[in-house]
Design a protein around this motif. Structure first.
Motif, short mmCIF file in Angstrom:
data_model
loop_
_atom_site.label_atom_id
_atom_site.label_comp_id
_atom_site.label_asym_id
_atom_site.label_seq_id
_atom_site.Cartn_x
_atom_site.Cartn_y
_atom_site.Cartn_z
N ALA A 135 41.32 -75.55 30.31
CA ALA A 135 42.16 -74.35 30.36
C ALA A 135 43.49 -74.71 31.02
CB ALA A 135 41.45 -73.24 31.12
N GLY A 136 44.51 -74.94 30.22
CA GLY A 136 45.80 -75.31 30.77
C GLY A 136 46.47 -74.20 31.56
N TRP A 137 45.94 -72.99 31.45
CA TRP A 137 46.52 -71.83 32.13
C TRP A 137 45.83 -71.51 33.45
CZ3 TRP A 137 42.08 -69.12 32.24
CH2 TRP A 137 41.20 -69.25 31.17
N LEU A 138 44.73 -72.18 33.76
CA LEU A 138 43.85 -71.74 34.85
C LEU A 138 44.56 -71.73 36.21
CD1 LEU A 138 41.07 -70.82 35.72
CD2 LEU A 138 40.40 -73.22 35.93
N ASP A 139 45.18 -72.83 36.58
CA ASP A 139 45.80 -72.90 37.91
C ASP A 139 46.91 -71.87 38.08
OD1 ASP A 139 44.14 -74.98 38.61
OD2 ASP A 139 45.55 -76.54 38.07
N LYS A 140 47.73 -71.70 37.04
CA LYS A 140 48.83 -70.74 37.13
C LYS A 140 48.30 -69.31 37.20
CE LYS A 140 52.24 -73.63 34.77
NZ LYS A 140 53.12 -73.77 33.58
N LEU A 141 47.25 -69.04 36.45
CA LEU A 141 46.66 -67.70 36.48
C LEU A 141 46.12 -67.38 37.86
CD1 LEU A 141 45.65 -65.08 35.21
CD2 LEU A 141 43.59 -66.33 34.48
N ILE A 142 45.39 -68.30 38.45
CA ILE A 142 44.82 -68.07 39.78
C ILE A 142 45.93 -67.78 40.79
CG2 ILE A 142 43.66 -69.23 41.71
CD1 ILE A 142 41.86 -70.59 39.64
N ALA A 143 47.02 -68.53 40.70
CA ALA A 143 48.14 -68.31 41.62
C ALA A 143 48.82 -66.96 41.38
CB ALA A 143 49.16 -69.43 41.47
N ALA A 144 48.78 -66.46 40.14
CA ALA A 144 49.49 -65.22 39.80
C ALA A 144 48.67 -63.97 40.04
CB ALA A 144 49.93 -65.27 38.34
N LEU A 145 47.35 -64.09 40.22
CA LEU A 145 46.49 -62.90 40.31
C LEU A 145 46.96 -61.86 41.33
CD1 LEU A 145 42.89 -64.39 39.91
CD2 LEU A 145 44.15 -62.97 38.28
N PRO A 146 47.43 -62.25 42.53
CA PRO A 146 47.87 -61.21 43.48
C PRO A 146 48.99 -60.32 42.96
CG PRO A 146 47.54 -63.30 44.61
CD PRO A 146 47.45 -63.60 43.14
N ASP A 147 49.75 -60.80 41.94
CA ASP A 147 50.83 -59.99 41.37
C ASP A 147 50.39 -59.24 40.12
OD1 ASP A 147 52.68 -60.84 43.31
OD2 ASP A 147 53.08 -62.68 42.17
N LEU A 148 49.11 -59.34 39.77
CA LEU A 148 48.61 -58.71 38.54
C LEU A 148 47.60 -57.62 38.88
CD1 LEU A 148 48.11 -61.94 36.38
CD2 LEU A 148 50.13 -60.47 36.53
N LYS A 149 48.04 -56.66 39.70
CA LYS A 149 47.14 -55.61 40.16
C LYS A 149 47.44 -54.24 39.54
CE LYS A 149 46.03 -57.63 44.68
NZ LYS A 149 46.00 -57.41 46.15
N ASP A 150 48.39 -54.18 38.62
CA ASP A 150 48.75 -52.88 38.05
C ASP A 150 47.62 -52.32 37.20
OD1 ASP A 150 51.93 -52.57 38.49
OD2 ASP A 150 51.42 -54.67 38.17
N ALA A 151 47.19 -51.10 37.52
CA ALA A 151 46.16 -50.43 36.73
C ALA A 151 46.71 -50.17 35.32
CB ALA A 151 45.75 -49.12 37.39
N GLY A 152 45.95 -50.53 34.32
CA GLY A 152 46.38 -50.38 32.94
C GLY A 152 46.74 -51.69 32.28
N LEU A 153 46.86 -52.76 33.06
CA LEU A 153 47.23 -54.06 32.51
C LEU A 153 46.04 -54.69 31.78
CD1 LEU A 153 49.09 -56.56 32.22
CD2 LEU A 153 48.25 -57.31 34.46
N LYS A 154 46.32 -55.23 30.61
CA LYS A 154 45.34 -56.00 29.86
C LYS A 154 46.01 -57.26 29.34
CE LYS A 154 43.03 -51.78 28.19
NZ LYS A 154 42.65 -51.00 26.99
N PHE A 155 45.29 -58.36 29.37
CA PHE A 155 45.82 -59.59 28.77
C PHE A 155 44.66 -60.53 28.45
CE2 PHE A 155 45.87 -60.41 33.37
CZ PHE A 155 45.26 -61.65 33.46
N ARG A 205 56.02 -64.33 31.24
CA ARG A 205 56.79 -65.24 30.39
C ARG A 205 57.31 -66.42 31.21
NH1 ARG A 205 61.80 -63.63 26.29
NH2 ARG A 205 61.61 -65.50 24.99
N GLY A 206 57.70 -66.15 32.43
CA GLY A 206 58.17 -67.24 33.29
C GLY A 206 57.07 -68.23 33.62
N LEU A 207 55.85 -67.72 33.84
CA LEU A 207 54.73 -68.58 34.20
C LEU A 207 54.21 -69.39 33.02
CD1 LEU A 207 52.61 -66.24 36.50
CD2 LEU A 207 53.67 -68.40 37.18
N PHE A 208 54.19 -68.77 31.84
CA PHE A 208 53.54 -69.40 30.69
C PHE A 208 54.54 -69.58 29.54
CE2 PHE A 208 50.37 -66.91 33.04
CZ PHE A 208 49.51 -67.94 33.41
#
Length: 438
Positions: A246-266, A293-296
């Protein structure tokens, strides 16, 4: 010298017995005189617009995620990466993912002290074998007695076996002729994409996905629990060793604290990211789309909601050419550094633009202008701006815009809209600008 990288290739990328051969093929490319050796490899990265990135590895110890899989393919060479895949019987995507992690580290190792290698060193073969120094030292100091004891035990066992066998020789049935094997070599196992789906409904997070190792699953699940809390988390992530890393795994883990908006799906499927922000406010959608977009940026992204997407979606029936270009000029079209190659995350942006342009009033003519900042040579900037404008026109035509509607013109650095003295200003000046032609 390279044992740690071989172990990483085996465990992290599930290459198993292919790990040593894979690392060997990457290192061989560094010293391949038929393709210019180290200088030739560096030149290929420079031609792909990645020269500064390549230079940053020399004499250093690069970490993970300094090179993306699509960048590896562009710099190393798509043909070369496919040849490795064929030789090892693995998926080309796995070559790009593993190569993106390992090649920068190899460059750092072979250029220790900043010294550029010009030929294959005399001890090259020893790089790929574990050094037996400790065992040799024990033997020289007389600590090898146990080997002789083991040999005597084995020899004794062999003699006993032969004596027993002699007693049964007379009654033994002559052995049958060995059958000729017609079994075909096992085909390489098809490797699927790592995946992950995420939905936050009123603060309750549901996830599903597939990862190549238990360690990856544990890392992600621990990060999800720490971010959202165990009572708010449900779902399951399965482990399948026949899954690509998973080439996205490390970046996703680092980004999780900023992905708390209710209603978000990805969701991730390999190197594709699909975003659904329809349940959020426009400002939340803009901010999250920009962050993801900046992360991925090297991924193929769908569902981005920037101001251009909102403006294009809001065009009323019968809109004018001026209305159209006003919306188009809110777009950000990105290119690989120093190149006219449009990044994959810009595809949906241009698809939306093409759909709107095809609905423009009959007779509308639009110029696609390319602009750069003032870094480097003015003539080179002018040429690059023309190449980028041409690339955008070609992509829009590919996406359905009719012939004769668009023209491309490069302006280089001559029409800045911001101060080139700052990085922020330079970023604004590097742009594609649309204008109606009367």
């Amino acid at each position: 010298m390279l044992q740690s990288l071989i172990r990483e290739a085996a465990s992290r990328f599930n290459l198993g017995d292919n790990a040593s051969r894979f690392v060997r093929l990457l290192v061989d490319a560094v010293f391949d005189n038929d393709n210019g050796g180290f200088a030739g490899l560096r030149k290929r990265f420079e031609d792909a617009g990645l020269g500064d990135l390549f230079a940053s590895w020399i004499g250093k110890q690069p970490g993970d995620n300094v090179l993306q899989p699509d960048q590896f393919s562009a710099g190393f060479g798509e043909t070369a990466s496919h040849q490795i895949a064929q030789r090892l019987g693995i998926a080309p995507a796995l070559v790009n993912v593993a190569g993106a992690t390992l090649l920068p580290k190899i460059i750092g190792l072979v250029t220790r002290g900043g010294v550029i290698p010009i030929a294959r060193p005399a001890d090259y073969e020893s790089w790929f074998t574990a050094a037996p120094a400790a065992a040799a030292a024990r033997d020289e100091s007389g600590g090898g007695w146990w080997k002789w004891l083991l040999a005597l035990i084995v020899l004794g066992g062999l003699l006993l076996f032969l004596l027993r066998g002699c007693k049964h020789d007379e009654a033994a049935t002559p052995p049958a002729e060995p059958a000729t094997s017609t079994t075909e070599p096992a085909a390489p196992v098809e490797q699927g994409n790592a995946s992950f789906d995420f939905a936050n409904v009123d603060g309750k997070v549901t996830v599903a996905g597939k990862l190549p190792s238990e360690a990856d699953k544990t890392r992600l699940w621990d990060a999800l629990t720490a971010t959202y809390g165990a009572p708010n988390l449900s779902g399951d992530i399965t482990v399948d060793p026949n899954t690509l890393p998973a080439g996205w795994l490390d970046k996703l883990i680092a980004a999780l604290p900023d992905l708390k908006d209710a209603g978000l799906k990805f969701g991730f499927d390999g190197d594709k990211l699909k975003i659904d922000t329809a349940g959020l406010s426009d400002e939340q959608r803009f901010a999250l789309s920009e962050k993801l977009r900046g992360l991925f940026g090297g991924f193929e992204i769908s569902g981005l909601w920037d101001r251009a997407a909102a403006a294009l979606a809001g065009l009323k029936s019968g809109f004018s050419g001026d209305d159209l270009v006003k919306a188009l000029n809110l777009m950000n079209v990105y290119f690989d550094t120093g190149s006219n190659t449009i990044t994959r995350d810009s595809l949906e942006t241009l698809t939306n633009a093409a759909n709107a342009i095809t609905q423009a009033p009959s007779g509308t003519r639009i110029e696609v202008g390319g602009h750069t900042d003032n870094t480097g040579d003015a003539a080179a900037n002018l040429a690059l701006s023309q190449q980028r404008a041409d690339a955008v026109v070609a992509k829009l035509a590919e996406l359905g815009v009719g012939e004769g509607i668009l023209t491309a013109k490069g302006y280089g650095q001559d029409k800045p809209i911001a101060d080139n003295a700052t990085e922020e200003g330079k970023a604004k000046n590097r742009r594609i600008e649309f204008s109606v032609q009367q």
